[in-house]
Design a protein around this motif. Structure first.
Motif, PDB file in Angstrom:
ATOM      1  N   VAL A 277      -0.992  -2.705  -8.522  1.00  0.00           N
ATOM      2  CA  VAL A 277      -1.609  -2.411  -7.230  1.00  0.00           C
ATOM      3  C   VAL A 277      -2.187  -3.702  -6.680  1.00  0.00           C
ATOM      4  CG1 VAL A 277      -3.347  -1.068  -6.003  1.00  0.00           C
ATOM      5  CG2 VAL A 277      -2.174  -0.070  -7.976  1.00  0.00           C
ATOM      6  N   VAL A 278      -1.803  -4.046  -5.461  1.00  0.00           N
ATOM      7  CA  VAL A 278      -2.350  -5.246  -4.820  1.00  0.00           C
ATOM      8  C   VAL A 278      -3.219  -4.839  -3.640  1.00  0.00           C
ATOM      9  CG1 VAL A 278      -0.420  -6.705  -5.547  1.00  0.00           C
ATOM     10  CG2 VAL A 278      -0.338  -5.581  -3.327  1.00  0.00           C
ATOM     11  N   LYS A 279      -4.238  -5.647  -3.394  1.00  0.00           N
ATOM     12  CA  LYS A 279      -5.169  -5.389  -2.291  1.00  0.00           C
ATOM     13  C   LYS A 279      -5.128  -6.547  -1.315  1.00  0.00           C
ATOM     14  CE  LYS A 279     -10.017  -4.532  -1.142  1.00  0.00           C
ATOM     15  NZ  LYS A 279     -11.405  -4.350  -1.671  1.00  0.00           N
ATOM     16  N   SER A 280      -5.051  -6.215  -0.025  1.00  0.00           N
ATOM     17  CA  SER A 280      -5.134  -7.204   1.043  1.00  0.00           C
ATOM     18  C   SER A 280      -5.860  -6.565   2.212  1.00  0.00           C
ATOM     19  CB  SER A 280      -3.741  -7.664   1.471  1.00  0.00           C
ATOM     20  OG  SER A 280      -3.824  -8.631   2.504  1.00  0.00           O
ATOM     21  N   ARG A 281      -6.930  -7.203   2.671  1.00  0.00           N
ATOM     22  CA  ARG A 281      -7.790  -6.618   3.699  1.00  0.00           C
ATOM     23  C   ARG A 281      -8.226  -5.233   3.220  1.00  0.00           C
ATOM     24  NH1 ARG A 281      -7.243 -10.539   7.525  1.00  0.00           N
ATOM     25  NH2 ARG A 281      -5.198 -11.504   7.767  1.00  0.00           N
ATOM     26  N   ASP A 282      -7.993  -4.184   4.004  1.00  0.00           N
ATOM     27  CA  ASP A 282      -8.394  -2.843   3.541  1.00  0.00           C
ATOM     28  C   ASP A 282      -7.211  -2.042   3.014  1.00  0.00           C
ATOM     29  OD1 ASP A 282      -7.147  -2.509   5.988  1.00  0.00           O
ATOM     30  OD2 ASP A 282      -8.445  -0.863   6.628  1.00  0.00           O
TER      31      ASP A 282
ATOM     32  N   GLY B  71      -9.494   3.095  -0.620  1.00  0.00           N
ATOM     33  CA  GLY B  71      -9.834   2.725  -1.983  1.00  0.00           C
ATOM     34  C   GLY B  71      -9.002   3.394  -3.056  1.00  0.00           C
ATOM     35  N   GLY B  72      -7.889   4.019  -2.684  1.00  0.00           N
ATOM     36  CA  GLY B  72      -7.007   4.619  -3.662  1.00  0.00           C
ATOM     37  C   GLY B  72      -7.187   6.105  -3.854  1.00  0.00           C
ATOM     38  N   GLN B  73      -7.991   6.748  -3.007  1.00  0.00           N
ATOM     39  CA  GLN B  73      -8.169   8.198  -3.106  1.00  0.00           C
ATOM     40  C   GLN B  73      -6.969   8.943  -2.524  1.00  0.00           C
ATOM     41  OE1 GLN B  73     -10.863   9.806  -4.723  1.00  0.00           O
ATOM     42  NE2 GLN B  73     -11.005   7.674  -5.390  1.00  0.00           N
TER      43      GLN B  73
ATOM     44  N   LEU C 152      -4.429  -1.065   0.057  1.00  0.00           N
ATOM     45  CA  LEU C 152      -3.919  -1.087  -1.305  1.00  0.00           C
ATOM     46  C   LEU C 152      -2.442  -0.739  -1.237  1.00  0.00           C
ATOM     47  CD1 LEU C 152      -6.666   0.877  -3.298  1.00  0.00           C
ATOM     48  CD2 LEU C 152      -6.420  -1.600  -3.081  1.00  0.00           C
ATOM     49  N   LEU C 153      -1.604  -1.484  -1.960  1.00  0.00           N
ATOM     50  CA  LEU C 153      -0.163  -1.273  -1.957  1.00  0.00           C
ATOM     51  C   LEU C 153       0.334  -1.161  -3.390  1.00  0.00           C
ATOM     52  CD1 LEU C 153       0.873  -4.064   0.603  1.00  0.00           C
ATOM     53  CD2 LEU C 153       0.426  -1.664   1.123  1.00  0.00           C
ATOM     54  N   SER C 154       1.258  -0.244  -3.636  1.00  0.00           N
ATOM     55  CA  SER C 154       1.856  -0.111  -4.957  1.00  0.00           C
ATOM     56  C   SER C 154       3.299   0.361  -4.826  1.00  0.00           C
ATOM     57  CB  SER C 154       1.063   0.883  -5.808  1.00  0.00           C
ATOM     58  OG  SER C 154       1.603   0.969  -7.124  1.00  0.00           O
TER      59      SER C 154
ATOM     60  N   TYR D  53       9.509   4.052  -3.457  1.00  0.00           N
ATOM     61  CA  TYR D  53       8.442   4.394  -2.523  1.00  0.00           C
ATOM     62  C   TYR D  53       7.448   3.241  -2.516  1.00  0.00           C
ATOM     63  CZ  TYR D  53       9.595   9.454  -2.497  1.00  0.00           C
ATOM     64  OH  TYR D  53      10.200  10.681  -2.352  1.00  0.00           O
ATOM     65  N   LEU D  54       6.930   2.913  -1.353  1.00  0.00           N
ATOM     66  CA  LEU D  54       5.795   1.995  -1.269  1.00  0.00           C
ATOM     67  C   LEU D  54       4.574   2.828  -0.927  1.00  0.00           C
ATOM     68  CD1 LEU D  54       4.494  -0.798  -1.239  1.00  0.00           C
ATOM     69  CD2 LEU D  54       4.987  -0.910   1.218  1.00  0.00           C
ATOM     70  N   GLY D  55       3.628   2.912  -1.868  1.00  0.00           N
ATOM     71  CA  GLY D  55       2.402   3.645  -1.635  1.00  0.00           C
ATOM     72  C   GLY D  55       1.394   2.795  -0.885  1.00  0.00           C
ATOM     73  N   VAL D  56       0.691   3.414   0.055  1.00  0.00           N
ATOM     74  CA  VAL D  56      -0.293   2.721   0.889  1.00  0.00           C
ATOM     75  C   VAL D  56      -1.579   3.537   0.908  1.00  0.00           C
ATOM     76  CG1 VAL D  56      -0.767   1.721   3.164  1.00  0.00           C
ATOM     77  CG2 VAL D  56       1.608   1.965   2.381  1.00  0.00           C
TER      78      VAL D  56
END
Length: 203
Positions: A122-127, A159-161, A129-131, A152-155
């Motif tokens: 999982v990477v974070k950039s600005r607000d 905060g991952g909820q 989260l991408l996985s 699939y690209l999860g967005v």
């Protein structure tokens, strides 16, 4: 072979939209062209250890199960909102999926299952989260049963909820249209190479 159709039929529409948007246009006389793009200053972090990846997997499976069940309304709800808007809104997206899958069904195409694999880092950039999430799509066609790995690209922006997804054969050029403020994060995504479908049997 129309196996890629099952992934997300709207990817072809997205590709056409991007092709039009990126076609070179000559500025009118006396009108300056667009400014040169600014160099990105975004910070990209690997936050895999801080994010509950079981949530992205669970919600990705909900999207996959919705496709198998033909619940296109739920598919739209689990699709990244900017992509839904780019395709003309939820109603238009759902109508397009119904039309395409109806035609595919008439040709003997049926989705059997879409088990979701383990999300990548999982990477974070600005607000954001991408996985990247791998999915194995099994389909019945007139000439046999086939399996193909899709992505699939999860967005998440909370905060991952909660996660929404861009699914199918997208590439980084397409993703940068959807996520113009985080080009560095898109460049760092580990997108698997597209693999051809593999025949499993004749039934």
């Amino acid at each position: 072979m129309r196996i890629k159709l099952a992934s997300v039929v709207f990817i072809s529409l997205l590709s056409a939209h991007i092709a039009c948007a990126q076609s070179p246009q000559k500025p009118e006389p006396g009108i300056p062209g667009p400014p040169a793009p600014r160099k990105s200053t975004e910070k990209v972090e690997d936050v895999s250890a801080q994010v509950d990846k079981s949530r992205v997997k669970k919600q990705a499976q909900e999207l996959a199960d919705a496709f198998v069940a033909g619940n296109f309304e739920k598919m739209a709800d689990l699709t990244y909102p900017a992509l839904v808007e780019l395709l003309g809104g939820k109603d238009k997206m759902v109508a397009g999926l119904k039309q395409e899958m109806s035609g595919a069904g008439a040709e003997g195409f049926r989705v059997l299952s879409m088990p979701v694999g383990e999300p990548k880092r999982v990477v974070k950039s600005r607000d954001y989260l991408l996985s990247v999430v791998p999915v194995t799509m099994r389909v019945k066609m007139s000439d046999g049963v086939f399996a193909q790995r899709i992505t699939y690209l999860g967005v998440s922006q909370d905060g991952g909820q909660n996660w929404t997804f861009v699914s199918g054969g997208v590439d980084k050029q397409m993703l940068k249209v959807l996520f113009p403020s985080i080009p560095t994060a898109i460049d760092e995504l580990e997108l698997p190479a597209e693999m051809p479908p593999v025949r499993e049997g004749n039934q």
